[in-house]
Design a protein around this motif. Structure first.
Motif, PDB file in Angstrom:
ATOM      1  N   TYR A   1       0.834  -1.205   0.000  1.00 29.26           N
ATOM      2  CA  TYR A   1       0.000   0.000   0.000  1.00 29.26           C
ATOM      3  C   TYR A   1       0.868   1.254   0.000  1.00 29.26           C
ATOM      4  O   TYR A   1       0.470   2.296  -0.544  1.00 29.26           O
TER       5      TYR A   1
ATOM      6  N   ARG B   1     -18.065   7.053  -1.621  1.00 24.59           N
ATOM      7  CA  ARG B   1     -16.754   6.840  -2.223  1.00 24.59           C
ATOM      8  C   ARG B   1     -16.403   8.016  -3.139  1.00 24.59           C
ATOM      9  O   ARG B   1     -17.284   8.574  -3.799  1.00 24.59           O
TER      10      ARG B   1
ATOM     11  N   GLU C   1      -9.983   4.914  -6.168  1.00 29.11           N
ATOM     12  CA  GLU C   1     -11.219   5.058  -5.392  1.00 29.11           C
ATOM     13  C   GLU C   1     -10.878   5.117  -3.914  1.00 29.11           C
ATOM     14  O   GLU C   1     -10.179   4.250  -3.397  1.00 29.11           O
TER      15      GLU C   1
ATOM     16  N   SER D   1     -12.367   5.020  -0.149  1.00 23.41           N
ATOM     17  CA  SER D   1     -13.503   4.592   0.661  1.00 23.41           C
ATOM     18  C   SER D   1     -13.199   4.870   2.128  1.00 23.41           C
ATOM     19  O   SER D   1     -12.077   5.276   2.476  1.00 23.41           O
TER      20      SER D   1
ATOM     21  N   ASP E   1     -13.127   3.217   6.101  1.00 21.47           N
ATOM     22  CA  ASP E   1     -13.132   1.956   6.836  1.00 21.47           C
ATOM     23  C   ASP E   1     -14.234   1.987   7.897  1.00 21.47           C
ATOM     24  O   ASP E   1     -15.031   2.934   7.973  1.00 21.47           O
TER      25      ASP E   1
ATOM     26  N   TYR F   1      -9.309   5.462   3.001  1.00 23.88           N
ATOM     27  CA  TYR F   1      -8.193   4.693   2.473  1.00 23.88           C
ATOM     28  C   TYR F   1      -8.446   4.447   0.988  1.00 23.88           C
ATOM     29  O   TYR F   1      -9.584   4.513   0.515  1.00 23.88           O
TER      30      TYR F   1
ATOM     31  N   SER G   1      -9.128   2.177  -1.840  1.00 27.11           N
ATOM     32  CA  SER G   1      -9.628   0.800  -1.925  1.00 27.11           C
ATOM     33  C   SER G   1      -9.362   0.158  -3.283  1.00 27.11           C
ATOM     34  O   SER G   1      -9.237  -1.070  -3.367  1.00 27.11           O
ATOM     35  N   HIS G   2      -9.298   0.963  -4.349  1.00 26.81           N
ATOM     36  CA  HIS G   2      -9.032   0.422  -5.685  1.00 26.81           C
ATOM     37  C   HIS G   2      -8.178   1.391  -6.495  1.00 26.81           C
ATOM     38  O   HIS G   2      -8.311   2.609  -6.361  1.00 26.81           O
TER      39      HIS G   2
ATOM     40  N   ALA H   1      -6.693  -3.969  -5.604  1.00 24.46           N
ATOM     41  CA  ALA H   1      -7.665  -3.765  -4.531  1.00 24.46           C
ATOM     42  C   ALA H   1      -6.940  -3.799  -3.190  1.00 24.46           C
ATOM     43  O   ALA H   1      -6.013  -4.608  -2.991  1.00 24.46           O
TER      44      ALA H   1
ATOM     45  N   GLU I   1      -7.483  -3.184   1.303  1.00 26.03           N
ATOM     46  CA  GLU I   1      -8.420  -3.072   2.415  1.00 26.03           C
ATOM     47  C   GLU I   1      -7.660  -3.181   3.726  1.00 26.03           C
ATOM     48  O   GLU I   1      -6.478  -3.582   3.751  1.00 26.03           O
TER      49      GLU I   1
ATOM     50  N   MET J   1      -3.033  -1.151   6.048  1.00 25.61           N
ATOM     51  CA  MET J   1      -3.639  -1.518   4.772  1.00 25.61           C
ATOM     52  C   MET J   1      -2.794  -2.570   4.051  1.00 25.61           C
ATOM     53  O   MET J   1      -1.566  -2.559   4.127  1.00 25.61           O
TER      54      MET J   1
END
Length: 218
Positions: free
Chosen positions: A76, A96, A134, A136, A138, A144, A146-147, A171, A173, A182
């Protein structure tokens, strides 16, 4: 220089970069702690398919990132260099936020589908990619990334071998045992390459993190 190798038979290519973003939400997302690849709890399941022959050729393998760190999913922490200062909001939906950007930096990674292999060493190079990220939230409401999706802007190569298309998708998470940290959970690669004018291959590779089950409480 990032070394990205796309090989079909004896054909090889070299090829990706960026600076840091300056958006408050995106900066907060990029500042999240990253799980070190060696500490990722699980194995990586890779399924690859090569098209171009009489029938698609599909293979699968399981990778232990601790034993084969070069095949680990990206960290990450690399996203700080992937998403650059030109990142701008492209849309917002369902909590998002999507950013668009261009970059010459591709996260380090490796994927292979039959005779086609794609490897990146995580450094800058000349090829430019169109990117989308993207952001998003948590469970605690913290942002964070996410994609991340990257697409090669223009074909790259020479008469020996040319990458006509290269799409990369990642991806991320929170770690289930360390919610503030992450990690990457998936990487998809789609590549269309021609070699020596007459060899053509289209390949897809999908890598997924298979988490190690948590030990039961005593």
């Amino acid at each position: 220089m990032i070394m990205r190798t796309v090989c079909v038979a004896l054909a090889c290519l070299w090829g990706a970069g960026a600076v840091h973003a300056h958006d408050a939400l995106l900066d907060a997302a990029l500042a999240r702690t990253a799980v070190a690849p060696a500490d990722v709890p699980g194995t990586i399941r890779v399924t690859s398919t090569v098209f171009g022959g009489d029938t698609p050729e599909t293979t699968s393998e399981s990778i232990d990132p601790k034993k084969e760190p070069k095949k680990a999913l990206p960290s990450y922490a690399e996203l700080k260099d992937v998403i650059g200062a030109d990142a701008h909001v492209a849309g917002q939906s369902g909590g998002r936020t999507t950013y668009a950007f261009t970059t010459r930096h591709v996260p380090r990674g490796f994927s292979q589908a039959g005779s086609v292999s794609v490897s990146m060493d995580g450094k800058d190079d000349e090829e430019t990619f169109d990117g989308r990220a993207e952001v998003s939230n948590d469970a605690g409401g913290k942002p964070y990334v996410s994609h991340v999706d990257l697409r090669l802007q223009a074909p790259s190569g020479n008469w020996l071998a040319k990458v006509k298309k290269l799409d990369l998708s990642y991806a991320f998470e929170p770690d289930t045992t360390r919610p503030d940290a992450m990690l990457a959970t998936a990487m998809d690669v789609e590549v269309d390459v021609r070699a020596m004018l007459f060899v053509h291959a289209h390949a897809r590779a999908n890598a997924r993190l298979v988490r190690t089950p948590a030990a039961p409480s005593p």
